[in-house]
Structure formats: structure tokens, C-alpha cells
Design a protein around this motif. Structure first.
Motif, mmCIF file in Angstrom:
data_model
loop_
_atom_site.group_PDB
_atom_site.id
_atom_site.type_symbol
_atom_site.label_atom_id
_atom_site.label_comp_id
_atom_site.label_asym_id
_atom_site.label_seq_id
_atom_site.Cartn_x
_atom_site.Cartn_y
_atom_site.Cartn_z
ATOM 1 N N ALA A 111 0.836 -1.203 0.000
ATOM 2 C CA ALA A 111 0.000 0.000 0.000
ATOM 3 C C ALA A 111 0.870 1.251 0.000
ATOM 4 N N GLU A 112 1.934 1.214 0.795
ATOM 5 C CA GLU A 112 2.805 2.383 0.873
ATOM 6 C C GLU A 112 3.549 2.628 -0.438
ATOM 7 N N TYR A 119 2.662 1.670 -3.500
ATOM 8 C CA TYR A 119 1.721 2.168 -4.503
ATOM 9 C C TYR A 119 1.368 3.634 -4.241
ATOM 10 N N ARG A 120 1.265 3.998 -2.971
ATOM 11 C CA ARG A 120 0.975 5.401 -2.659
ATOM 12 C C ARG A 120 2.130 6.300 -3.093
ATOM 13 N N LYS A 121 3.344 5.834 -2.848
ATOM 14 C CA LYS A 121 4.522 6.627 -3.218
ATOM 15 C C LYS A 121 4.646 6.777 -4.739
ATOM 16 N N ASP A 141 -0.181 5.366 -7.515
ATOM 17 C CA ASP A 141 -1.294 4.473 -7.847
ATOM 18 C C ASP A 141 -2.187 4.354 -6.621
ATOM 19 N N PHE A 142 -3.081 5.342 -6.440
ATOM 20 C CA PHE A 142 -3.866 5.394 -5.218
ATOM 21 C C PHE A 142 -4.943 4.319 -5.171
ATOM 22 N N GLU A 143 -5.387 3.851 -6.338
ATOM 23 C CA GLU A 143 -6.390 2.783 -6.353
ATOM 24 C C GLU A 143 -5.813 1.502 -5.744
ATOM 25 N N ALA A 169 -3.187 1.371 -3.846
ATOM 26 C CA ALA A 169 -2.838 1.652 -2.451
ATOM 27 C C ALA A 169 -4.038 1.439 -1.545
ATOM 28 N N THR A 170 -5.213 1.933 -1.991
ATOM 29 C CA THR A 170 -6.444 1.756 -1.213
ATOM 30 C C THR A 170 -6.791 0.285 -1.070
ATOM 31 N N TYR A 195 -4.425 -1.244 1.462
ATOM 32 C CA TYR A 195 -4.718 -0.767 2.815
ATOM 33 C C TYR A 195 -5.908 -1.527 3.386
ATOM 34 N N ASP A 219 5.042 4.692 8.591
ATOM 35 C CA ASP A 219 4.089 4.308 7.541
ATOM 36 C C ASP A 219 3.847 2.801 7.546
#
Length: 941
Positions: free
Chosen positions: A322-323, A325-327, A330-332, A334-335, A338, A846
Motif C-alpha cells: 500500500a505504501e 503504490y501510494r509513493k 497508484d492510489f487505487e 494503495a487503497t 490498505y 508508515d
């Protein structure tokens, strides 16, 4: 092929050493078993091991039976079946004990010890491994099982050492070297080179990498030659960690890739998946998140499909994915991960709850049955006793009562006369002590005052100063004697009353014991402190207990010779404190031992003393409702005390019900208690009243002079050169360093470079103080990282103002950090090493902040510092303690989730690491002035 041949040779030697003929089938199977076990083919190896068990039964050989059963227990341990391991190991142990087979004894005990080791039951594991060591010494037995036990003893000690007592690292090293020596003696090069790995880990633990790397490379060459892929892969991992810590990222990546390639060739899926995980973690640390994602996904695929209950591992992997992908934006994704993290966290919590419920139920049923059995037995015994006693009670009672009445009358009359005379003598003696003590205090005050005033005179000659110092020390000694006499008189006149309160007993005892370290160092003595007490609140009189411990330790230090060992240990059992003080190198006669607690009796005829301390100690122990006794051995004396520390032991008049729980700490010690509102571990750091200043100079007079300038406002520590200064900076983490430029061993430039390039000390301001003038010298000092440069002779007012300004600038920086919602080091003027530290710190938060088990201890392990070092570092950079920092970050994350998501408010606290919803709500309101629900409704807050 080379390795298989070595296994066969060692196996042949193993059996031939017993002087018995071993069936060919048995020996052949044994060789194959070892080869299969090395390849992790444990089921195939077990099949052959049971064949050997049948051969042993046919031969009727106790030795072969013991060998077969112990081998089966070892294989079951490799499979993780601890119940079967214990079953066969105990059978082998019984057989070996009955027939005196030391080789089988050591093998069976090793299996049992390994089970305890794997369950983190360290005390039981150490007990089994030490029994193996004892058997080895008793029978002169040297074999691979003894070698493994010595290695495991070292590994257990390594994982139990603490910041306060790091002696376990040295003890572990001694076990590793003993194991390596025995491996060499029995011709086992594999275990000998495994010893090099363990020694490399020891030096790696100490961060002495220049010593660690040669050991790893020496063992690497051997295991590569032998084709042992598992050992080689482990060595690559260790080297990768070292190179990462040294910031040699290219070399570190080389080792991680080599490890992954090697494990991929070996073909063990779980080890390969773990290697993916480790490699990904390295890539994340150096901010190569896009490259880390494929490795994390491969690891995720394996552990998700495996049926081994890896919820904890999956939690870490999904959090890392998740971290990353967030970095990478790619927030989808990452969500998605998570969400997976929350699912695995819930799974872990449910499993823990189920395990706890089953354990409680089993304990309840066992306790219930034991109570029923005890009740029935008690009833039967009582009935039988009544039958026997009823016949004799009448006659025996009449005779006994007559004799007792006559004896009591005679004793009472004589005792009255004796007691009256003794009371008169004791009263007269106590009054004398009290009167003379009070009379002595006035002239003592008149002696000490002028002496101390004269010592402050800077114009005194060295001879006069020395004579006055002697006078002051003897006045203080006489004051101590007067205080002891007054305490005795109070005790005898019943004026000395208990006043117990609640306090952290572990901190209290450690602080007292550690205050004697300086005195023991002066006499080259070793003070070993073992305080095994949980950080709970206990009831005790701090003044009484302090006098008891100080008297016992002072007595031990005073009468022990140079280089003697003094051991202090304490633990809690059944609500009582058990404390012992042992000093070696001396012993007493039986007559001295019998009179040791008598007043004015000197236990050491050739030593000066008044003979009051131990008598006072005994009476104070008894005042605290405890007991004291002494044990004398050939070369040591041990004092044992046992006093109650639970609330029910004291009356309401003896308890201070209005007192707050107290701690007794040395200035920079951390301790840990369990918060009543939350199951997380909360760090209780000492509230430092003064900033710490480290003065580094090879001139003792300069160190003394600067200390005299600063000691009223700051806590001052000193070091004689840059090497010692850096070690003290790592240990104490001062707020500011004042260093000379030119010094032996390591100069001020080297010290400054070391401090500014180490994560633990990079934030510390440094003042360069030197006799070398000129812009080029000033420029050199400033370029290396010094914050200020003053030349000798210096103005003390300028020095004090420079110190104040630098410390004030750090406090302004702390305010900035405390106001940040997230860590943004690039927006604030700090050094590159501090920036790197905060980025690493943010990465750890994180990954682990949402875990309820993430506390100050876990934080310090993850960042690679001791708890005290992390506390001092965070305090300097952010103005917050470790616990305050963790709690603050959790609340910030909670606020962000409340603003950006529609998750149920009752779940937010659990998602960010709070186990108790009411405690989460309380902390949130204290920080933001609103409850979570009110905060969530006001999205624009």
C-alpha cells in the motif's frame, strides 16, 4: 558431493566412538537421514529414522534405541511439531539416564531446549542448554549436540540483553567462542565456521563492522565451497544489512540479489518468498518503491496461497505494498492493499482472542479438578486423624496441661525479672545514642561549613586543598554515623514509623544499585545488576528500603578486595521482594557469622568500622515486616532479604493513601509501564531538568574549568579524547558537545565527523574550542560540521552565551516540528543526516504505526537504536518523548482518516493502533478539542 562425503565421515565417527558394532543398515540410513534433513526433506528423513528405530529394537541396544529416538525428535522439531519432539526426546532422555549414555542425554536435552527456545521460553531453554554443558564437563563429552547447545545459549542471551545491562552480549560471545573451540576439537569444520557467523553477528550488534565483515567473509568462503546454500544465503543477508547501514547501497543490493538467486536455485518456496520480502524492504528504504512492488507481489502471492497461517507476515506485506503504490501515485492499488491490511489485522486479533479463550478455559478446568482432588484428600485425612486423636486427647491433655502450666509459671517469673533489667539497659543505651547524636550535629555543621567555604577559594594551594578535602570527607563520614545512631534510637523508641506508598520498584532498585558503579570502577570491581521485576506499582517505604540497599551495597564494596565481583539480584514472588547482595573474595568464620548483625560487632577485624550499619539494616528490614539472613561460602558472602511489597501487608496507618505513584530514576534512564487504558507499551521517560553538555578535552584542568562554568545550569559529562567522547555521545546522546581540536587518538575533527555522520548523534550542536587560530583552521572546523568555533584563551561569558544560543535554536526547531501535521524535514533547516533519519523514521511509521504492538520498544528496534538513544534523539528534534511522538502520529493519522473517509468512527481507533475506544476518544479530545465524531462532522476543521 564434498558435503555429502563429510556427513558420512562425521556419522561414522559419531557411532564408532562408542566401541560397538553398528548394523550397516542403521549407519547407511543415518547418512541418508542427515543428507535429506539438510535438503529440508523431513518426511523422507523421518521414514528412514523409524526404520532405524525398528533395527535398534531388534538389536536390543540401548544406545541405538536412544540414538534413533533422539534423531526422530530432532526431525520433528525441524517440521515444527513440538509435541512429537517432546514425546520422543523424553523417551530418549529416560533411556539415556537409566543407562548412563551421555551422548544421548545431550541430544535429547538439545531437542527439549530447542522447543523452549522456539516458544521464547528463555528461562527453560537456558536450563536445558546448561544441563548439556554440565553433562559435557562431568563426562568429558564433546559432540555436535554440546556445540549446538553452546551456540543456542549465546543466541538466547543475545535476545534478552537490555540497554541497562549489555553484559549479556559479552556472555554470548564467550559461549560462541567455547562452541567454536569444541567444534574444532571434534573435527567439525561446519560448526566451527558457523561460529564465525555468530561472532560476526556479535560485532554487528556492536556496530563494529570492520571486525564483523572478516568473520562473515571467512565463513562465506567455507560454506560456498561446501555447497551449503542456506548458510551462504544467511551470510549474504547479514552483509547486506551491514552495507545498508554503512550507506553502501550498491554493494548491499549486490548481496541481496545474490541471496535471492541462491535461494531460488535451492527451490524452497517459503525461503524464496521471505527473500523477496527482505529485498523489497531494502528497495523501499532507499526510496525505489516502483522496483520494490514486483518483489512484494511475489511474496504476497506465496503467503496468500500457503496454508500456514501467515497473517502477521501478510499484514506487513500488504502494508508495504500500500505504501509503495501510494509513493508511486497508484492510489487505487494503495487503497486496495490498505483494505487488505485491515483484514489481516482483524484476523490476527481474532486468532489471539481465540487462543486466549482456549488457554483460559484449559487453566480453569485444570484448577477446578485440582481443587476437587485436594478437597477430597483433605476430608479423608481429617476423618482418619479424628479417629486416632479422640482416644488419646483426654489423658494426654490432662498431663500436658499440668506440665505446661507449671513450666509457664516458672518461665514467666524469671522472664519478667530479666526483661525488666534488659529494658532498663536498652533504654539507657538508646538515650545515650540519641543524646550524643544530637550533640554531635551542631559541631559537625560548624566544621563542614567553613571547610566547604574554604574549598571554594581558588587561591588555595594544592596541598591545602587536599587537606581540606580529607577533612570534608571525614566530616561527611561522621555525619553518616550520626544519622545511623539517630535511626537506631528512633527504632528502639518506636518513633520510626513505616510510610509506604506506591512506586515503580524496578526503577527504584536499579537507580540505587547503578549509583555504586563509579565506586566499583575505582576499585576495579565488577558490579553485576540483575533486577528481574516487572514495571508494576508496588507498595514500599522508599526511605527504609533505600537505607537497606545502600547499607548492604556499601558494606559489600567496602570489604571486597580489588577486582572482586559484586552481584545484586532482585525478583518478586508471592507479593514479596527477594533481594540478594553477594560479594566475592572474602569469607567469615562461623563465630563472626553468628554475630554479624550485633551492634558494634566488626565482621572484619582488620578493617575499620563502627559495626552499626548491618545492625541498623536488620532492624529496618524487620520494621518493613521482612526477614534477613546471611550465607557464607568458601570465597563469598551473600545477604538475603525478603520484604512484602503488596498492599495487604500494611495497615491503613502505615500507608500514604494520598501519595502519587513515585519513580526513582537516574537522570537519563527510561522505563516502561502498561497504560491502564491501552494495551500498548507506554514509555515513561525522565523529565530532564537540565540539558546535557559533553566536554571533550585531553587536558584535565580545562575539563574541570569548563565544567565549573556550566555545571550550575547544565548537567556536565566529560571525556579525555575524541574516541571516548564519541562513545559517550552514542550512549548519553547529549544536547551539546564542546570539544578541543587537537587531542591524542582521535582529534576534534574526527569526533565532529563521527557525530555528524551517525543517525544517533547527527543533530547535536558542536562547539570547537581550540588554541589554533587563523581563518583556515576555523574554516576546516566549520566545513567538517562544527556549529561554532572559539579560540583559547576564551571568555567564559562568550562561551556560556554561545552554548545558550545553540540550545535555544534547537528548541525553536522542536517547536516547528511539534506543529507539523506530518514530518516535512526538507521544509526546515536541518542537516542532511537528520533529514535522512526523519525520512527513515517516517518510513517506519508508515509501515508499523497501525499495529497495536508498535510501541517504544518496537520503534527502537526498527530504527536500530537503544530506547534511550531514540528518546534523546526525538526529544532533541521534536521536543517529544517516544511515546508522545507515537501517540501524536496515530492521532494525526486518525484525524486524516476522519476527514477523508467514511469509515465507522469506532473502527478508526483500531485502524491507527489504539486497542481501547474510550482511551482513543480521550486522547483525541485532549489533542484537537473535539471528540472524533464532532471532528468528523466538521470536515473543514
Amino acid at each position: 558431493m564434498i558435503k555429502r562425503g563429510l556427513v558420512f565421515i562425521l556419522t561414522s565417527i559419531w557411532f564408532s566412538s562408542f566401541g560397538q558394532n553398528v548394523p550397516d543398515g542403521f549407519l547407511s540410513n543415518q547418512t541418508q537421514i542427515d543428507s535429506l534433513s539438510e535438503s529440508s526433506k523431513y518426511d523422507d528423513a523421518l521414514h528412514l529414522a523409524f526404520q532405524n528405530l525398528e533395527i535398534a529394537k531388534r538389536e536390543g541396544s540401548h544406545l541405538l534405541l536412544g540414538k534413533a529416538k533422539s534423531k526422530i525428535s530432532h526431525l520433528y522439531f525441524r517440521k515444527g511439531d513440538y509435541d512429537s519432539t517432546t514425546h520422543y526426546a523424553k523417551q530418549a532422555m529416560n533411556l539415556a539416564s537409566a543407562n548412563k549414555l551421555p551422548e544421548v542425554m545431550t541430544s535429547a536435552l538439545l531437542s527439549l531446549g530447542n522447543v523452549h527456545y522456539s516458544k521464547f521460553e528463555d528461562i527453560d531453554a537456558i536450563d536445558h542448554y546448561q544441563k548439556i554443558d554440565s553433562i559435557s564437563e562431568r563426562y568429558g563429552e564433546k559432540n555436535p549436540h554440546v556445540v549446538n547447545a553452546l551456540f543456542n545459549l549465546g543466541k538466547v542471551l543475545l535476545r534478552t540483553y537490555s540497554v541497562q545491562d549489555t553484559s549479556y552480549v559479552g556472555k554470548a560471545e564467550r559461549y560462541f567462542r567455547s562452541a567454536q573451540k569444541m567444534a574444532s576439537e571434534i573435527g567439525n569444520p561446519e560448526e566451527e565456521h558457523f561460529g564465525y557467523i555468530m561472532l560476526g553477528n556479535i560485532y554487528g550488534q556492536r556496530r563494529e563492522y570492520e571486525k564483523a565483515i572478516p568473520y562473515f567473509k571467512k565463513s562465506l568462503a567455507y560454506f560456498e565451497r561446501m555447497g551449503s546454500s542456506k548458510r551462504v544465503a544467511d551470510i549474504y543477508w547479514s552483509l547486506g544489512i551491514i552495507e545498508t547501514d554503512l550507506n553502501n547501497y550498491e554493494q548491499a543490493e549486490f548481496y541481496y540479489k545474490k541471496r535471492l538467486d541462491l535461494l531460488t536455485q535451492a527451490g524452497n518456496p517459503e525461503e524464496i518468498a521471505n527473500a523477496y520480502r527482505v529485498h523489497a524492504g531494502f528497495l523501499q528504504r532507499i526510496n525505489r518503491h516502483r522496483e520494490a512492488i514486483p518483489y512484494l507481489e511475489k511474496a504476497y502471492d506465496y503467503f496468500q496461497d500457503s496454508d500456514a497461517g501467515h497473517s502477521g507476515i501478510l499484514l506487513g506485506i500488504t502494508s508495504s505494498l500500500a505504501e509503495s503504490y501510494r509513493k508511486t501515485g497508484d492510489f487505487e492499488k494503495a487503497t486496495e492493499f490498505y483494505s487488505q491490511t485491515l483484514v489481516h489485522q482483524d484476523s490476527l486479533d481474532a486468532r489471539k482472542q481465540k487462543s486466549l479463550a482456549l488457554d483460559l478455559e484449559a487453566k480453569y478446568q485444570t484448577q477446578k479438578k485440582e481443587q476437587e482432588i485436594a478437597l477430597l484428600k483433605s476430608q479423608n485425612d481429617l476423618a482418619e486423624e479424628r479417629k486416632k486423636n479422640q482416644q488419646n486427647i483426654l489423658l494426654g491433655g490432662i498431663v500436658l496441661i499440668s506440665l505446661v502450666a507449671l513450666s509457664l509459671f516458672l518461665l514467666y517469673r524469671n522472664r519478667q525479672k530479666t526483661n525488666k533489667r534488659l529494658m532498663e539497659l536498652d533504654t539507657a543505651k538508646s538515650n545515650f545514642f540519641a543524646n550524643i547524636s544530637h550533640e554531635l550535629r551542631t559541631p559537625l555543621s560548624l566544621i563542614k561549613g567553613p571547610v566547604e567555604q574554604q574549598l571554594e577559594n581558588t587561591r588555595l594551594s594544592e596541598e591545602d586543598k587536599q587537606n581540606l578535602t580529607i577533612a570534608k570527607k571525614n566530616a561527611e563520614r561522621l555525619t553518616t554515623l550520626v544519622d545511623q545512631l539517630l535511626d537506631l534510637s528512633k527504632l528502639e523508641s518506636s518513633f520510626y514509623k513505616l510510610q509506604v506508598g506506591r512506586g515503580l520498584l524496578s526503577q527504584f532498585l536499579k537507580s540505587i544499585a547503578e549509583s555504586f558503579v563509579f565506586q566499583t570502577n575505582k576499585k576495579s570491581q565488577l558490579l553485576n545488576i540483575q533486577i528481574s521485576i516487572e514495571e508494576h506499582l508496588y507498595w514500599y517505604d522508599a526511605d527504609v528500603l533505600q537505607k537497606i540497599v545502600v547499607n548492604l551495597l556499601g558494606n559489600a564494596l567496602k570489604y571486597s578486595p580489588e577486582k572482586a565481583e559484586i552481584h545484586v539480584s532482585a525478583n518478586i514472588g508471592d507479593g514479596n521482594l527477594s533481594l540478594s547482595v553477594k560479594n566475592t573474595g572474602i569469607s567469615l568464620s562461623k563465630e563472626m557469622l553468628n554475630n554479624i548483625f550485633d551492634r558494634f560487632h566488626r565482621s572484619h577485624e582488620n578493617e575499620p568500622g563502627t559495626g552499626i550499619g548491618l545492625a541498623l539494616t536488620k532492624e529496618l528490614v524487620e520494621l518493613h515486616k521482612g526477614k534477613i539472613h546471611v550465607k557464607n561460602d568458601a570465597d563469598s558472602i551473600t545477604f538475603y532479604i525478603e520484604v512484602p511489597v503488596h498492599e495487604n501487608a500494611f495497615s491503613i496507618n502505615e500507608k500514604d493513601m494520598h501519595s502519587e505513584p513515585t519513580t526513582y530514576q537516574t537522570p537519563y534512564q527510561e522505563s516502561e509501564i502498561i497504560d491502564s487504558h491501552n494495551n500498548e507499551s507506554v514509555s515513561v521517560e525522565h523529565n530532564e531538568a537540565k540539558d546535557i553538555i559533553l566536554i571533550v578535552d585531553d587536558n584535565e584542568d580545562i575539563r574541570t574549568y569548563i565544567s565549573s562554568i556550566l555545571h550550575n545550569k547544565y548537567h556536565v559529562i566529560t571525556a579525555e579524547n575524541g574516541d571516548v567522547g564519541f562513545q559517550k555521545a552514542l550512549k548519553q546522546v547529549p544536547d551539546l558537545i564542546i570539544t578541543d581540536l587537537m587531542m591524542p587518538k582521535e582529534d576534534g575533527l574526527k569526533l565532529t565527523k563521527n557525530c555528524k555522520t551517525n543517525d544517533t548523534t547527527s543533530h547535536i550542536p558542536i562547539i570547537m574550542l581550540t588554541a589554533k587560530t587563523g581563518d583556515e583552521n576555523r574554516l576546516q572546523g566549520l566545513e567538517i560540521g562544527a556549529d561554532s568555533y572559539l579560540t583559547k584563551p576564551f571568555n567564559n561569558k562568550v562561551l556560556k552565551q554561545t552554548v545558550q544560543n545553540l540550545l535555544e535554536s534547537r528548541k525553536q526547531l522542536q517547536k516547528r516540528f511539534s506543529q507539523e501535521v506530518i514530518l516535512t524535514p526538507k521544509d526546515i533547516s536541518i542537516g542532511s543526516y537528520d533529514q535522512r533519519f526523519l525520512e527513515s523514521l517516517q518510513t517506519i511509521l508508515d509501515e508499523q504505526l497501525v499495529s497495536s504492538n508498535f510501541n517504544a520498544e518496537a520503534f527502537s528496534v526498527a530504527i536500530g537504536m537503544s530506547r534511550m538513544q531514540l528518546h534523546r534523539k526525538l526529544k532533541a528534534l521534536t521536543g517529544q518523548t517516544t511515546s508522545e511522538f507515537i501517540r501524536g502520529q496515530r492521532l494525526k493519522l486518525a484525524a486524516k482518516l476522519l476527514q477523508e473517509s467514511d469509515v465507522n468512527i469506532s473502527e478508526i481507533g483500531y485502524q491507527v493502533g489504539f486497542n481501547d475506544h474510550s482511551y482513543f476518544t480521550k486522547c483525541f479530545r485532549e489533542t484537537y478539542g473535539l471528540s472524533p465524531s464532532e471532528f468528523s462532522k466538521n470536515k473543514t476543521f
